[in-house]
Design a protein around this motif. Structure first.
Motif, PDB file in Angstrom:
ATOM      1  N   ILE A 119      76.700  25.985  43.630  1.00 35.29           N
ATOM      2  CA  ILE A 119      77.155  25.722  45.002  1.00 35.29           C
ATOM      3  C   ILE A 119      76.775  24.309  45.433  1.00 35.29           C
ATOM      4  O   ILE A 119      77.595  23.569  46.003  1.00 35.29           O
ATOM      5  CB  ILE A 119      76.563  26.761  45.971  1.00 35.29           C
ATOM      6  CG1 ILE A 119      77.138  28.150  45.684  1.00 35.29           C
ATOM      7  CG2 ILE A 119      76.838  26.376  47.424  1.00 35.29           C
ATOM      8  CD1 ILE A 119      76.453  29.263  46.445  1.00 35.29           C
ATOM      9  N   ILE A 120      75.537  23.922  45.156  1.00 36.11           N
ATOM     10  CA  ILE A 120      75.080  22.576  45.519  1.00 36.11           C
ATOM     11  C   ILE A 120      75.912  21.516  44.819  1.00 36.11           C
ATOM     12  O   ILE A 120      76.336  20.522  45.421  1.00 36.11           O
ATOM     13  CB  ILE A 120      73.584  22.401  45.176  1.00 36.11           C
ATOM     14  CG1 ILE A 120      72.735  23.290  46.072  1.00 36.11           C
ATOM     15  CG2 ILE A 120      73.161  20.938  45.329  1.00 36.11           C
ATOM     16  CD1 ILE A 120      71.265  23.331  45.695  1.00 36.11           C
ATOM     17  N   ASN A 123      79.353  21.199  46.311  1.00 39.03           N
ATOM     18  CA  ASN A 123      79.281  20.486  47.585  1.00 39.03           C
ATOM     19  C   ASN A 123      79.070  18.997  47.360  1.00 39.03           C
ATOM     20  O   ASN A 123      79.603  18.164  48.098  1.00 39.03           O
ATOM     21  CB  ASN A 123      78.160  21.056  48.457  1.00 39.03           C
ATOM     22  CG  ASN A 123      78.588  22.269  49.254  1.00 39.03           C
ATOM     23  OD1 ASN A 123      79.015  22.155  50.399  1.00 39.03           O
ATOM     24  ND2 ASN A 123      78.503  23.446  48.646  1.00 39.03           N
ATOM     25  N   CYS A 126      82.362  17.552  46.631  1.00 37.50           N
ATOM     26  CA  CYS A 126      83.132  17.358  47.863  1.00 37.50           C
ATOM     27  C   CYS A 126      82.710  16.083  48.579  1.00 37.50           C
ATOM     28  O   CYS A 126      83.561  15.287  49.007  1.00 37.50           O
ATOM     29  CB  CYS A 126      82.948  18.567  48.786  1.00 37.50           C
ATOM     30  SG  CYS A 126      83.624  20.106  48.137  1.00 37.50           S
ATOM     31  N   LEU A 127      81.398  15.870  48.715  1.00 39.89           N
ATOM     32  CA  LEU A 127      80.899  14.664  49.369  1.00 39.89           C
ATOM     33  C   LEU A 127      81.319  13.415  48.600  1.00 39.89           C
ATOM     34  O   LEU A 127      81.671  12.390  49.209  1.00 39.89           O
ATOM     35  CB  LEU A 127      79.369  14.722  49.477  1.00 39.89           C
ATOM     36  CG  LEU A 127      78.802  15.750  50.454  1.00 39.89           C
ATOM     37  CD1 LEU A 127      77.287  15.816  50.339  1.00 39.89           C
ATOM     38  CD2 LEU A 127      79.209  15.423  51.888  1.00 39.89           C
ATOM     39  N   LEU A 169      86.381  25.139  43.441  1.00 44.39           N
ATOM     40  CA  LEU A 169      86.072  25.205  44.864  1.00 44.39           C
ATOM     41  C   LEU A 169      86.097  26.649  45.373  1.00 44.39           C
ATOM     42  O   LEU A 169      85.238  27.057  46.160  1.00 44.39           O
ATOM     43  CB  LEU A 169      87.072  24.352  45.654  1.00 44.39           C
ATOM     44  CG  LEU A 169      87.019  22.837  45.391  1.00 44.39           C
ATOM     45  CD1 LEU A 169      88.221  22.146  46.036  1.00 44.39           C
ATOM     46  CD2 LEU A 169      85.722  22.242  45.904  1.00 44.39           C
ATOM     47  N   SER A 172      82.976  28.501  44.327  1.00 46.66           N
ATOM     48  CA  SER A 172      81.855  28.115  45.179  1.00 46.66           C
ATOM     49  C   SER A 172      81.907  28.844  46.518  1.00 46.66           C
ATOM     50  O   SER A 172      80.876  29.301  47.034  1.00 46.66           O
ATOM     51  CB  SER A 172      81.884  26.596  45.402  1.00 46.66           C
ATOM     52  OG  SER A 172      80.831  26.186  46.246  1.00 46.66           O
ATOM     53  N   SER A 176      79.122  31.438  47.987  1.00 47.22           N
ATOM     54  CA  SER A 176      78.492  31.119  49.275  1.00 47.22           C
ATOM     55  C   SER A 176      78.623  32.282  50.260  1.00 47.22           C
ATOM     56  O   SER A 176      77.649  32.671  50.913  1.00 47.22           O
ATOM     57  CB  SER A 176      79.125  29.861  49.879  1.00 47.22           C
ATOM     58  OG  SER A 176      78.891  28.723  49.082  1.00 47.22           O
ATOM     59  N   SER A 190      77.505  26.382  53.346  1.00 43.65           N
ATOM     60  CA  SER A 190      77.818  25.691  52.092  1.00 43.65           C
ATOM     61  C   SER A 190      79.254  25.930  51.637  1.00 43.65           C
ATOM     62  O   SER A 190      79.680  25.360  50.629  1.00 43.65           O
ATOM     63  CB  SER A 190      76.851  26.141  50.987  1.00 43.65           C
ATOM     64  OG  SER A 190      76.978  27.524  50.733  1.00 43.65           O
ATOM     65  N   SER A 191      79.997  26.757  52.377  1.00 41.95           N
ATOM     66  CA  SER A 191      81.400  27.000  52.015  1.00 41.95           C
ATOM     67  C   SER A 191      82.361  26.079  52.766  1.00 41.95           C
ATOM     68  O   SER A 191      83.539  26.004  52.419  1.00 41.95           O
ATOM     69  CB  SER A 191      81.775  28.462  52.301  1.00 41.95           C
ATOM     70  OG  SER A 191      81.744  28.727  53.695  1.00 41.95           O
ATOM     71  N   LEU A 193      82.566  22.581  53.194  1.00 39.05           N
ATOM     72  CA  LEU A 193      83.092  21.414  52.491  1.00 39.05           C
ATOM     73  C   LEU A 193      84.070  21.804  51.376  1.00 39.05           C
ATOM     74  O   LEU A 193      85.154  21.209  51.269  1.00 39.05           O
ATOM     75  CB  LEU A 193      81.948  20.564  51.941  1.00 39.05           C
ATOM     76  CG  LEU A 193      81.088  19.821  52.966  1.00 39.05           C
ATOM     77  CD1 LEU A 193      79.995  19.014  52.268  1.00 39.05           C
ATOM     78  CD2 LEU A 193      81.935  18.909  53.835  1.00 39.05           C
ATOM     79  N   PRO A 194      83.732  22.801  50.523  1.00 40.62           N
ATOM     80  CA  PRO A 194      84.722  23.227  49.519  1.00 40.62           C
ATOM     81  C   PRO A 194      86.020  23.734  50.136  1.00 40.62           C
ATOM     82  O   PRO A 194      87.096  23.480  49.597  1.00 40.62           O
ATOM     83  CB  PRO A 194      83.993  24.350  48.757  1.00 40.62           C
ATOM     84  CG  PRO A 194      82.552  24.027  48.902  1.00 40.62           C
ATOM     85  CD  PRO A 194      82.424  23.445  50.285  1.00 40.62           C
TER      86      PRO A 194
END
Length: 407
Positions: A119-120, A123, A126-127, A169, A172, A176, A190-191, A193-194
């Motif tokens: 998950i991290i 994310n 995504c960033l 995505l 993830s 999350s 945490s969901s 951004l994906p």
């Protein structure tokens, strides 16, 4: 490789960085990281294999399916070409079996940490995309320019097809939401951004599959009537997205056009879209399968058979690329006929069986998600697809020492 997958979080992180997305540009560096992890595991870590009958059955079913598929390479007289195809196909599909074998070495705590790392990392992806891509500038474009430009930019940035980015995505998001229901509600953050990146990519089937299967995770919380209400709310939310976001609106609008539901004809730019391209492909696949239902045409011959059929359409749409069947079920029939399809459906059915038996809604949701994705894509044609399917399945399975499973 098996030894690298033990009860050590750093080694798991190394493998995830190596295999999830190709952010490390040099293959040699990725190989060095994995080999170094493997060597370290032999000297510093120990692990006991816990026999899991479910994993053993999955390995057997997966092996039968892949063996039937790959052995069809020998349907031609050129042995060297057939053997080369057999090996190259196993290099891709064999990853699924290796991942299932890894499941024997995964303890529950390691699996939970691996999910969090996944998950991290997604994310972080995504960033990374939001930092490198001019997100706001896309919204100043026309609907289709926004779609094509964003997909082109993100595939060039991550060096992966948008379908596989979307699948990663979605996985993830599944993990999350499940953690927010079973551990802490904060995991739902945490969901976001994906989900945003998924909507920007606007892959139709990934979005539809997610909105259909994700509500299954809350089935044990609500009554059946409330669950139906959640499903309807989810579909209503999808409709709002379709009419409010320009890129998704553009992707879904052509589903209402008459030309979409027949094989493509005429000029590539005016009359072609991703849906009628697939309709034309599926027409050809069905025609070939009808003539060779029992054994198929072989792993090597299936592509040339499709391309020969494409020539019957009055269009240049299929001239630029070698389009495969874009359907995992049809691909099985094309390559090795009915026995191969039966083995594939047996694998999916067994996963549904154990998810219902164990009341494992995460496994049920992810399995159904991939079952829908198989309708429009050959997920197992690429290692990244095999990776996501294999790890999505084993990370969503309950360990045999889980209290809920023992009860």
């Amino acid at each position: 490789m098996i030894r690298a997958f033990l009860n050590n979080y750093k080694l798991n992180l190394f493998f995830l960085l190596n295999a999830t997305f190709i952010l490390i540009p040099t293959p040699n560096i990725r190989s060095i990281i994995l080999i170094s992890s493997l060597i370290l595991s032999f000297f510093f870590f120990k692990s006991n294999i816990i026999y899991d009958k479910r994993i053993s059955i999955l390995i057997i079913l997966t092996s039968i399916y892949n063996l039937l598929f790959t052995i069809s390479s020998f349907f031609i007289s050129d042995f060297s070409k057939a053997f080369s195809s057999f090996i190259s196909t196993w290099e891709t599909r064999g990853l699924i079996i290796l991942i299932l074998i890894f499941a024997y070495f995964q303890q529950k705590k390691t699996k939970d940490v691996f999910i969090i790392i996944f998950i991290i990392f997604l994310n972080f992806i995504c960033l990374y995309c939001f930092y490198k891509l001019p997100i706001l500038s896309y919204f100043s474009m026309s609907e289709w320019d926004m779609v094509h430009r964003f997909i082109s930019d993100i595939t060039n940035l991550l060096k992966q097809h948008q379908i596989y980015i979307s699948i990663g995505l979605c996985l993830s998001i599944f993990f999350s939401v499940n953690l927010s229901l079973t551990q802490s509600k904060l995991y739902i953050l945490s969901s976001f951004l994906p989900l945003i990146l998924l909507l920007l990519i606007a892959s139709k089937m990934a979005i539809i599959s997610l909105f259909i299967t994700l509500p299954l995770l809350i089935l044990h919380i609500y009554s059946f009537k409330k669950f139906i209400s959640v499903i309807l709310l989810s579909l209503f939310s999808l409709l709002i997205l379709i009419f409010s976001l320009p890129n998704i609106k553009a992707r879904f609008n052509h589903l209402t056009e008459v030309k979409t539901w027949s094989p493509p004809q005429g000029d590539w730019h005016l009359n072609i879209n991703s849906t009628n391209m697939r309709i034309g492909i599926w027409y050809c696949a069905a025609k070939i399968i009808k003539n060779n239902p029992l054994y198929g045409v072989g792993n090597i011959n299936k592509q040339s058979s499709l391309e020969e059929c494409y020539k019957g359409y009055n269009t240049t749409a299929y001239d630029d690329f070698q389009y495969n069947s874009h359907n995992q079920y049809l691909e099985s029939l094309l390559a090795a006929g009915i026995p191969c399809l039966i083995s594939f459906l047996s694998l999916i059915s067994y996963l549904i069986y154990i998810s219902i038996k164990e009341k494992n809604l995460l496994l049920l949701s992810i399995n159904l998600f991939f079952s829908l994705e198989f309708i429009v894509e050959n997920i197992f044609e690429h290692q990244i697809g095999c990776f996501f399917w294999g790890f999505g399945i084993i990370l969503s399975m309950k360990k045999i020492n889980d209290t809920s499973l023992e009860n």
